[in-house]
Design a protein around this motif. Structure first.
Motif, mmCIF file in Angstrom:
data_model
loop_
_atom_site.group_PDB
_atom_site.id
_atom_site.type_symbol
_atom_site.label_atom_id
_atom_site.label_comp_id
_atom_site.label_asym_id
_atom_site.label_seq_id
_atom_site.Cartn_x
_atom_site.Cartn_y
_atom_site.Cartn_z
ATOM 1 N N UNK A 122 0.843 -1.197 0.000
ATOM 2 C CA UNK A 122 0.000 0.000 0.000
ATOM 3 C C UNK A 122 0.877 1.247 0.000
ATOM 4 N N UNK A 123 0.298 2.424 -0.280
ATOM 5 C CA UNK A 123 1.070 3.672 -0.204
ATOM 6 C C UNK A 123 1.572 3.929 1.215
ATOM 7 N N UNK A 124 2.574 4.777 1.330
ATOM 8 C CA UNK A 124 3.196 5.075 2.626
ATOM 9 C C UNK A 124 2.184 5.517 3.677
ATOM 10 N N UNK A 125 1.237 6.359 3.269
ATOM 11 C CA UNK A 125 0.307 6.916 4.249
ATOM 12 C C UNK A 125 -0.701 5.900 4.764
ATOM 13 N N UNK A 126 -0.675 4.677 4.227
ATOM 14 C CA UNK A 126 -1.621 3.657 4.668
ATOM 15 C C UNK A 126 -0.917 2.421 5.215
ATOM 16 N N UNK A 127 0.362 2.513 5.516
ATOM 17 C CA UNK A 127 1.114 1.331 5.922
ATOM 18 C C UNK A 127 0.675 0.789 7.278
ATOM 19 N N UNK A 128 0.420 1.665 8.242
ATOM 20 C CA UNK A 128 -0.037 1.181 9.547
ATOM 21 C C UNK A 128 -1.382 0.484 9.412
ATOM 22 N N UNK A 129 -2.246 1.017 8.552
ATOM 23 C CA UNK A 129 -3.535 0.373 8.313
ATOM 24 C C UNK A 129 -3.378 -0.995 7.683
ATOM 25 N N UNK A 130 -2.384 -1.152 6.807
ATOM 26 C CA UNK A 130 -2.129 -2.454 6.184
ATOM 27 C C UNK A 130 -1.650 -3.470 7.214
ATOM 28 N N UNK A 131 -0.759 -3.031 8.105
ATOM 29 C CA UNK A 131 -0.303 -3.912 9.181
ATOM 30 C C UNK A 131 -1.482 -4.305 10.064
ATOM 31 N N UNK A 132 -2.343 -3.334 10.370
ATOM 32 C CA UNK A 132 -3.532 -3.619 11.181
ATOM 33 C C UNK A 132 -4.450 -4.607 10.481
ATOM 34 N N UNK A 133 -4.563 -4.499 9.150
ATOM 35 C CA UNK A 133 -5.418 -5.424 8.398
ATOM 36 C C UNK A 133 -4.913 -6.852 8.534
ATOM 37 N N UNK A 134 -3.608 -7.025 8.502
ATOM 38 C CA UNK A 134 -3.048 -8.365 8.704
ATOM 39 C C UNK A 134 -3.345 -8.862 10.117
ATOM 40 N N UNK A 135 -3.110 -8.025 11.105
ATOM 41 C CA UNK A 135 -3.326 -8.426 12.492
ATOM 42 C C UNK A 135 -4.809 -8.593 12.820
ATOM 43 N N UNK A 136 -5.686 -8.101 11.944
ATOM 44 C CA UNK A 136 -7.111 -8.299 12.153
ATOM 45 C C UNK A 136 -7.438 -9.787 12.219
ATOM 46 N N UNK A 137 -6.686 -10.601 11.470
ATOM 47 C CA UNK A 137 -6.894 -12.045 11.528
ATOM 48 C C UNK A 137 -6.652 -12.591 12.923
ATOM 49 N N UNK A 138 -5.653 -12.030 13.616
ATOM 50 C CA UNK A 138 -5.344 -12.472 14.974
ATOM 51 C C UNK A 138 -6.468 -12.106 15.940
ATOM 52 N N UNK A 139 -7.021 -10.902 15.786
ATOM 53 C CA UNK A 139 -8.091 -10.489 16.694
ATOM 54 C C UNK A 139 -9.376 -11.270 16.431
#
Length: 392
Positions: A122-139
């Protein structure tokens, strides 16, 4: 964030790993009875997994640095699948213990490398959101997967849960192969550079903050069932409902943490750590009352996992030129915090201070993390904050 198939594939892997890590907590009595061991001995299956995560994170990351990223992630998912298959066919406690250790070896590297890959999609300004999207599977694993695995274990035997998780591993491997781009390994990455980055002050500080944040979470969460049973006088149904409520809070917190970390990593950490401390103080005072407890358990879940995306991005930013090992070690740091928090809460209980004091100990740990972030924002830490925000 729009639907992103590669992120969904990574989230599927995170979901499976989450179920693998936490499901045995609900299956301990069944496993102990079937294998003829005590509950404390069965509990070592969880401790062994956490130890394997801490050891496997640097081992797997350093020995696979030259592998193409998609191939590496599929290989890690294969280790996950193999370990769970071994658990499903285990006929002895020793065999199951070995299976748990094998399964854990993929954990840190999958989340660490997966976070780097997710951020690159994803673009730089959305990188934390991308990491969160991956970790959403864990939650989501805590909301759906763990209760489902516990039910399957109770109704069909504990091995059924591991068969189901193994099937999910196969699905994850296929999804990664079909959706992830074939990314090359970092050109400048090597074991020496990866190890050298761990000597940097900002990286060590970021890893230390992860340990503290996880400790604040697990000081209380480890003992949530006896707290609800003995302080809130809750029924089994209420306890189950609160575990699901906590999982829903984790999911919401993960999304919020990713969203706001894209704006400011440190401000997200400050607000979240302060909120976590406040919620745990209120929980200590109100845990005898069911209605306030239900609300606070949800808010506690939100604050707990809103920490994860900014903590992961903070480590990745501090080790921007060699992020793979540091990112994986951050997952190990989270598991170390898990162990420290459980020990802290257990120590409070053993000292006879009561369950409200456990919540206060968690609040104090969160306040310690808050103080560390505030100190880092002084002039000496301004560059680190700027680096985190630029990388996010």
């Amino acid at each position: 964030m729009k639907i992103n198939p590669p992120l969904l594939a990574l989230a599927a892997g995170a979901f499976g790993i989450g179920v693998t890590e936490f499901a045995p907590m609900g299956l301990l009595p069944v496993i102990a009875n079937d294998l003829g061991v005590s509950i404390p001995a069965a509990g070592l299956l969880i401790s062994a997994y956490a130890l394997g995560v801490m050891l496997g994170a640097p081992l797997m990351t350093l020995t696979t640095g030259r592998m193409r990223r998609r191939t590496l992630l599929i290989g890690l998912a294969a280790i996950f699948t193999l370990g769970n298959l071994l658990a499903a066919i285990s006929t002895s406690y020793e065999m199951l213990l070995a299976a748990r250790i094998i399964t854990s070896l993929n954990h840190g590297a999958f989340f660490g490398v997966g976070s780097i890959v997710a951020a690159s999609l994803v673009p730089r300004e959305r990188q934390a959101g991308a990491v969160a999207a991956m970790f959403m599977g864990l939650t989501i694993a805590n909301v759906v997967g763990v209760p489902l695995a516990t039910w399957a274990g109770e109704e069909m035997g504990w091995r059924a849960a591991f068969w189901g998780i193994s099937a999910l591993g196969v699905v994850t491997m296929a999804a990664l192969r079909l959706t992830l781009p074939d990314m090359a390994a970092p050109k400048d990455g090597d074991a020496v550079a990866e190890l050298r980055v761990l000597t940097r002050g900002p990286v060590l500080a970021a890893l230390g903050l992860t340990v503290v944040g996880a400790s604040a979470m697990f000081t209380v969460f480890t003992y949530i069932t006896p707290i609800l049973r003995e302080q809130t006088h809750a029924s089994l149904g209420f306890v189950t409902a609160m575990l699901v409520t906590y999982g829903l809070g984790l999911t919401m917190g993960n999304w919020l943490g990713g969203r706001f970390a894209d704006r400011s990593v440190d401000m997200t950490l400050i607000v979240t750590l302060a909120s976590l401390a406040a919620v745990l103080v209120l929980f200590a005072a109100l845990m005898p009352y069911a209605a306030p407890t239900a609300i606070l358990v949800f808010l506690w879940g939100v604050a707990s996992f809103a920490l994860v995306p900014p903590l992961q991005v903070r480590v990745m930013a501090a080790a921007a030129d060699a992020p793979n090992l540091a990112s994986s070690m951050n997952i190990g740091a989270f598991n170390l915090g898990n162990a420290i928090g459980a020990a802290l809460g257990g120590g409070v209980i053993a000292a006879g201070l009561g369950y409200p004091a456990v919540a206060l100990a968690g609040a104090a740990t969160s306040a310690l993390g808050l103080g560390a972030v505030l100190l880092a924002r002084r002039p000496a830490g301004q560059a680190a904050e700027q680096l985190c925000n630029e990388a996010a």
